[in-house]
Design a protein around this motif. Structure first.
Motif, PDB file in Angstrom:
ATOM      1  N   TRP A 479       0.828  -1.251   0.062  1.00 27.96           N
ATOM      2  CA  TRP A 479      -0.022   0.046   0.159  1.00 27.96           C
ATOM      3  C   TRP A 479       0.796   1.320  -0.100  1.00 27.96           C
ATOM      4  O   TRP A 479       1.873   1.327   0.689  1.00 27.96           O
ATOM      5  CB  TRP A 479      -0.808  -0.209   1.366  1.00 27.96           C
ATOM      6  CG  TRP A 479      -2.013  -0.895   1.406  1.00 27.96           C
ATOM      7  CD1 TRP A 479      -1.661  -2.132   1.835  1.00 27.96           C
ATOM      8  CD2 TRP A 479      -3.357  -0.883   0.886  1.00 27.96           C
ATOM      9  NE1 TRP A 479      -3.275  -2.869   1.583  1.00 27.96           N
ATOM     10  CE2 TRP A 479      -4.011  -2.041   0.630  1.00 27.96           C
ATOM     11  CE3 TRP A 479      -3.797   0.122  -0.200  1.00 27.96           C
ATOM     12  CZ2 TRP A 479      -5.250  -2.117   0.359  1.00 27.96           C
ATOM     13  CZ3 TRP A 479      -5.114  -0.207  -0.682  1.00 27.96           C
ATOM     14  CH2 TRP A 479      -5.850  -1.191  -0.487  1.00 27.96           C
ATOM     15  N   HIS A 480       0.346   2.312  -0.678  1.00 30.72           N
ATOM     16  CA  HIS A 480       1.045   3.624  -0.805  1.00 30.72           C
ATOM     17  C   HIS A 480       0.011   4.688  -0.585  1.00 30.72           C
ATOM     18  O   HIS A 480      -0.861   4.562  -1.063  1.00 30.72           O
ATOM     19  CB  HIS A 480       1.771   3.751  -2.126  1.00 30.72           C
ATOM     20  CG  HIS A 480       2.687   2.466  -2.351  1.00 30.72           C
ATOM     21  ND1 HIS A 480       3.914   2.460  -1.857  1.00 30.72           N
ATOM     22  CD2 HIS A 480       2.731   1.726  -3.415  1.00 30.72           C
ATOM     23  CE1 HIS A 480       4.540   1.365  -2.388  1.00 30.72           C
ATOM     24  NE2 HIS A 480       3.749   0.963  -3.522  1.00 30.72           N
ATOM     25  N   SER A 481       0.722   5.672   0.246  1.00 23.94           N
ATOM     26  CA  SER A 481      -0.375   6.719   0.479  1.00 23.94           C
ATOM     27  C   SER A 481       0.727   7.931   0.551  1.00 23.94           C
ATOM     28  O   SER A 481       1.615   7.801   0.715  1.00 23.94           O
ATOM     29  CB  SER A 481      -1.050   6.716   2.065  1.00 23.94           C
ATOM     30  OG  SER A 481       0.145   6.778   3.079  1.00 23.94           O
ATOM     31  N   ILE A 482      -0.245   9.156   0.446  1.00 24.24           N
ATOM     32  CA  ILE A 482      -0.029  10.529   0.346  1.00 24.24           C
ATOM     33  C   ILE A 482      -0.982  11.482   0.509  1.00 24.24           C
ATOM     34  O   ILE A 482      -1.993  11.016   0.295  1.00 24.24           O
ATOM     35  CB  ILE A 482       1.093  10.744  -0.947  1.00 24.24           C
ATOM     36  CG1 ILE A 482       2.020  11.734  -0.926  1.00 24.24           C
ATOM     37  CG2 ILE A 482      -0.167  10.937  -2.038  1.00 24.24           C
ATOM     38  CD1 ILE A 482       3.199  11.678  -0.241  1.00 24.24           C
ATOM     39  N   ALA A 483      -0.501  12.763   0.858  1.00 21.68           N
ATOM     40  CA  ALA A 483      -1.328  13.927   1.130  1.00 21.68           C
ATOM     41  C   ALA A 483      -0.962  15.199   0.611  1.00 21.68           C
ATOM     42  O   ALA A 483       0.086  15.458   0.725  1.00 21.68           O
ATOM     43  CB  ALA A 483      -1.961  13.863   2.492  1.00 21.68           C
ATOM     44  N   PHE A 484      -2.016  15.982   0.297  1.00 15.16           N
ATOM     45  CA  PHE A 484      -1.787  17.181  -0.216  1.00 15.16           C
ATOM     46  C   PHE A 484      -2.430  18.317   0.645  1.00 15.16           C
ATOM     47  O   PHE A 484      -3.801  18.104   0.378  1.00 15.16           O
ATOM     48  CB  PHE A 484      -1.701  17.596  -1.538  1.00 15.16           C
ATOM     49  CG  PHE A 484      -0.736  16.466  -2.355  1.00 15.16           C
ATOM     50  CD1 PHE A 484       0.375  16.724  -2.888  1.00 15.16           C
ATOM     51  CD2 PHE A 484      -1.654  15.068  -2.667  1.00 15.16           C
ATOM     52  CE1 PHE A 484       1.238  16.141  -3.725  1.00 15.16           C
ATOM     53  CE2 PHE A 484      -0.630  14.156  -3.490  1.00 15.16           C
ATOM     54  CZ  PHE A 484       0.586  14.545  -3.966  1.00 15.16           C
ATOM     55  N   ASN A 485      -2.099  19.369   1.104  1.00 16.18           N
ATOM     56  CA  ASN A 485      -2.912  20.269   1.750  1.00 16.18           C
ATOM     57  C   ASN A 485      -2.488  21.765   1.118  1.00 16.18           C
ATOM     58  O   ASN A 485      -1.484  22.090   1.278  1.00 16.18           O
ATOM     59  CB  ASN A 485      -2.671  20.338   3.295  1.00 16.18           C
ATOM     60  CG  ASN A 485      -3.663  21.220   3.935  1.00 16.18           C
ATOM     61  OD1 ASN A 485      -4.684  21.066   3.590  1.00 16.18           O
ATOM     62  ND2 ASN A 485      -3.041  21.796   5.286  1.00 16.18           N
ATOM     63  N   MET A 486      -3.343  22.405   0.643  1.00 18.06           N
ATOM     64  CA  MET A 486      -3.015  23.702  -0.283  1.00 18.06           C
ATOM     65  C   MET A 486      -3.848  24.689   0.467  1.00 18.06           C
ATOM     66  O   MET A 486      -5.154  24.587   0.644  1.00 18.06           O
ATOM     67  CB  MET A 486      -3.531  23.529  -1.682  1.00 18.06           C
ATOM     68  CG  MET A 486      -2.823  22.763  -2.507  1.00 18.06           C
ATOM     69  SD  MET A 486      -3.036  22.926  -4.226  1.00 18.06           S
ATOM     70  CE  MET A 486      -2.206  21.540  -4.965  1.00 18.06           C
ATOM     71  N   GLU A 487      -3.398  25.929   0.580  1.00 16.03           N
ATOM     72  CA  GLU A 487      -3.921  26.912   1.095  1.00 16.03           C
ATOM     73  C   GLU A 487      -4.951  27.602   0.016  1.00 16.03           C
ATOM     74  O   GLU A 487      -4.831  27.700  -1.092  1.00 16.03           O
ATOM     75  CB  GLU A 487      -2.991  28.256   1.361  1.00 16.03           C
ATOM     76  CG  GLU A 487      -3.733  29.289   2.231  1.00 16.03           C
ATOM     77  CD  GLU A 487      -2.622  30.289   2.961  1.00 16.03           C
ATOM     78  OE1 GLU A 487      -3.059  31.299   3.589  1.00 16.03           O
ATOM     79  OE2 GLU A 487      -1.547  30.110   2.512  1.00 16.03           O
ATOM     80  N   ASN A 488      -6.147  27.934   0.347  1.00 20.14           N
ATOM     81  CA  ASN A 488      -7.186  28.623  -0.444  1.00 20.14           C
ATOM     82  C   ASN A 488      -6.808  29.828  -1.077  1.00 20.14           C
ATOM     83  O   ASN A 488      -7.616  30.746  -0.783  1.00 20.14           O
ATOM     84  CB  ASN A 488      -8.763  28.354   0.065  1.00 20.14           C
ATOM     85  CG  ASN A 488      -9.501  28.517  -1.029  1.00 20.14           C
ATOM     86  OD1 ASN A 488      -9.294  28.460  -2.310  1.00 20.14           O
ATOM     87  ND2 ASN A 488     -10.713  28.720  -0.543  1.00 20.14           N
ATOM     88  N   ILE A 489      -5.751  29.975  -1.672  1.00 19.90           N
ATOM     89  CA  ILE A 489      -5.308  31.159  -2.460  1.00 19.90           C
ATOM     90  C   ILE A 489      -4.751  31.125  -3.798  1.00 19.90           C
ATOM     91  O   ILE A 489      -4.620  29.902  -4.166  1.00 19.90           O
ATOM     92  CB  ILE A 489      -4.156  32.037  -1.443  1.00 19.90           C
ATOM     93  CG1 ILE A 489      -2.949  31.140  -1.234  1.00 19.90           C
ATOM     94  CG2 ILE A 489      -4.650  32.290  -0.093  1.00 19.90           C
ATOM     95  CD1 ILE A 489      -1.841  31.756  -0.442  1.00 19.90           C
ATOM     96  N   ALA A 490      -4.260  32.006  -4.431  1.00 14.10           N
ATOM     97  CA  ALA A 490      -3.670  31.836  -5.669  1.00 14.10           C
ATOM     98  C   ALA A 490      -2.373  31.070  -5.323  1.00 14.10           C
ATOM     99  O   ALA A 490      -1.075  31.673  -4.983  1.00 14.10           O
ATOM    100  CB  ALA A 490      -3.335  32.978  -6.337  1.00 14.10           C
ATOM    101  N   SER A 491      -2.311  29.771  -5.895  1.00 19.39           N
ATOM    102  CA  SER A 491      -1.350  28.778  -5.156  1.00 19.39           C
ATOM    103  C   SER A 491      -0.084  28.913  -5.960  1.00 19.39           C
ATOM    104  O   SER A 491       0.084  29.707  -7.128  1.00 19.39           O
ATOM    105  CB  SER A 491      -1.711  27.403  -5.099  1.00 19.39           C
ATOM    106  OG  SER A 491      -3.222  27.316  -4.694  1.00 19.39           O
ATOM    107  N   GLY A 492       1.098  28.217  -5.341  1.00 20.25           N
ATOM    108  CA  GLY A 492       2.464  28.316  -6.136  1.00 20.25           C
ATOM    109  C   GLY A 492       2.545  27.260  -7.389  1.00 20.25           C
ATOM    110  O   GLY A 492       1.262  27.108  -7.754  1.00 20.25           O
ATOM    111  N   PRO A 493       3.611  27.264  -7.997  1.00 10.69           N
ATOM    112  CA  PRO A 493       3.837  26.668  -9.049  1.00 10.69           C
ATOM    113  C   PRO A 493       3.639  25.241  -9.285  1.00 10.69           C
ATOM    114  O   PRO A 493       3.298  24.681 -10.270  1.00 10.69           O
ATOM    115  CB  PRO A 493       5.263  26.932  -9.455  1.00 10.69           C
ATOM    116  CG  PRO A 493       5.910  27.172  -8.217  1.00 10.69           C
ATOM    117  CD  PRO A 493       4.974  27.605  -7.300  1.00 10.69           C
TER     118      PRO A 493
END
Length: 533
Positions: A479-493
């Motif tokens: 099994w492989h897991s990962i997560a992403f958490n982005m601020e709700n603004i004009a995000s990075g590249p």
């Protein structure tokens, strides 16, 4: 991937290979040998579901005259309980004598079961729950000939399965934990001729199970005979042979179904709550359900909604589940499986409407227009392209329960990049179903942000949007897991700037992700993009 989706489906494809007539003692001319290849659709977690075949697993196969019942006089060419095995890669080959289609090309029916047994009497499979065998059965493949290029054997569970996820209360330990299941029937026979399970009502007994796991989290897996009444089975949790807690299963166990529960085990009191049967559904860590929440499970209306689906036609197939925050009118999360059957190109409808399950008073009125204030899109949690197989299934992504006020630049930029990568990961044939949870994290109370709908209703604006992902390698079973958490603004590249582990995301959100995952504590600490390229 579905009678509830905790009902198992394994898909077997029949392929053909030429055989030299000189090696064939049963045929006078060259025939077409039958071999088996297994593929995955659903990921419920039992030993042989999904890609989880192990080296040496065997299935038994009978070939009978088309339209007949399995009995001695209908067996074709003595193809009576032939064994086929796999090395663990899902490809099955005959162990001794191969099976060939008849020389006159007459049609035949196949009956198959797992696991193989050489000791079959009168076409009855003996069942003893003490052996904890997850018996599977298939009798759907009928009227097969060598002209067929895609034949399927659809396996269904013949018994019932009970799963209990156990964690201690507070700083307690589960060391020395055993489980005793009382009031069960222990023996039965399963007819391979008609698929009927005959339970011996005199075989009342108990089952002792040592749960798997660690001192802080254990899992009880029990294969049981179906029951007709609730409150008939007692589960006793013991620590070092001392009774800690007794719990009665409140419902009957239906044949073919899987039931999951979570229990917080304490010295003086314990809490038992039903657990999801779907791998992707989170569990609210602090209790039964999140504050002011409403859960809606959306199912696929018809197999015609899907792309290239070849599984059972009479079993429900899940679309997605939403945990909705009724106070702030945004979803806590949307959880869904992602698989090629849900996707194609085009078919976007843009037909915004209210969720038919969640009361309309909790939902924002943005059906005919967007948010009244702020630089926000109607940002999908389950992307439209994630459900692009047909226009019918795509319409379900335009329920307003599936959106949040999302920064427009983020929605069309970095978030869109992550959504595209997520679909690419789901299309990777190396892996089985991709399990996805997309959610929102609101601002702290002293920094709370809102927008409004056309009726002036205040809608919370998330501070962050996240994805938690889980997949299994078909070959290695890892099994492989990962997560992403982005601020709700004009995000990075790049989405790569927002990586964190699923375990870290759990601390931020208050939800336990993939609670039915065995060894989840280890898997959910993964943070590398090695398997997410």
């Amino acid at each position: 991937m579905l009678r509830k989706l905790y009902t198992l489906s394994l898909i077997i494809l029949i392929a053909f290979a030429a055989c030299n007539k000189e090696d064939d003692k049963l045929h006078n001319q060259e025939g077409m040998a039958v071999s088996f290849n297994s593929s995955i659709f659903e990921g419920a977690q039992t030993r042989v579901i999904g890609a989880n075949w192990e080296n040496g697993d065997k299935i038994g196969v009978f070939a009978i005259e088309s339209g007949s019942t399995l009995q001695e006089g209908t067996i074709v060419e003595n193809y009576d309980n032939f064994s086929f095995s796999t090395t663990g890669n899902g490809v099955f080959t005959h162990d001794d004598q191969p099976i060939y289609y008849p020389e006159d090309d007459s049609a035949i029916d196949f009956i198959s079961y797992y696991p193989y047994s050489a000791d079959i009497t009168a076409y009855n499979y003996p069942v003893d729950v003490a052996q904890q065998v997850d018996l599977m059965y298939s009798n759907n493949l009928k009227n097969a000939t060598s002209d067929n290029t895609t034949n399927t054997l659809e396996f269904n569970r013949a018994l019932s399965k009970l799963i209990i996820n156990v964690v201690p209360k507070g700083n307690g330990s589960l060391k020395g934990l055993t489980v005793e299941i009382n009031g069960i029937k222990t023996e039965a026979t399963f007819s391979l001729a008609d698929g009927v399970l005959n339970i011996d009502d005199t075989s009342t007994g108990k089952l002792i199970i040592t749960p798997s796991g660690t001192e802080t989290k254990k899992v009880v897996n029990a294969i049981l005979l179906p029951t007709t009444e609730g409150n008939s089975i007692e589960v006793v949790f013991k620590a070092n042979d001392v009774d800690v807690y007794k719990w009665t299963v409140p419902h009957a166990l239906e044949q073919g179904n899987r039931y999951s529960y979570n229990i917080r085990l304490g010295d003086l009191s314990s809490e038992v709550t039903p657990a999801t049967n779907y791998m992707e559904i989170p569990h609210y860590t602090a209790g039964d359900s999140a504050p002011h929440s409403f859960k809606a499970v959306h199912m696929v209306g018809s197999t015609s909604w899907l792309n290239g689906y070849t599984g059972p036609q009479d079993q429900p197939i899940r679309n997605y589940t939403v945990m909705y925050d009724t106070l702030h009118s945004v979803p806590y999360w949307i959880a869904f499986p992602l698989h090629p059957i849900y996707m194609d190109s085009g078919n976007r409808t843009n037909e915004w409407t209210f969720d038919p399950i969640i009361p309309q008073r909790y939902q924002p009125n943005v059906v005919n227009s967007g948010w009244v204030s702020g630089p926000y899109d109607r940002g999908h949690m389950l992307a439209s392209a994630d459900r692009s197989a047909t226009r019918d299934i795509n319409r379900t992504t335009f329920y307003v329960s599936n959106i949040v006020p999302q920064n427009s630049n983020m929605n069309s930029g970095t978030w869109n990049e992550l959504e595209n990568k997520t679909r690419n990961w789901a299309l990777d044939a190396k892996y089985d179903t991709l399990y996805v949870v997309t959610g929102s994290i609101l601002y702290p109370e002293d920094q709370f942000k809102i927008t409004t709908d056309i009726d002036g209703k205040e809608i919370a604006v998330p501070e962050y949007m996240y994805k938690a992902l889980l997949k299994q390698d078909k070959t290695t079973k890892e099994w492989h897991s990962i997560a992403f958490n982005m601020e709700n603004i004009a995000s990075g590249p790049s989405y790569k700037e927002y990586v964190l582990s699923v375990a870290e995301l759990e601390e931020l959100t208050g939800f336990t992700f993939f609670p039915n995952l065995a060894d989840g504590e280890v898997v959910k600490k993964q943070k590398s993009l090695e398997h997410w390229k």
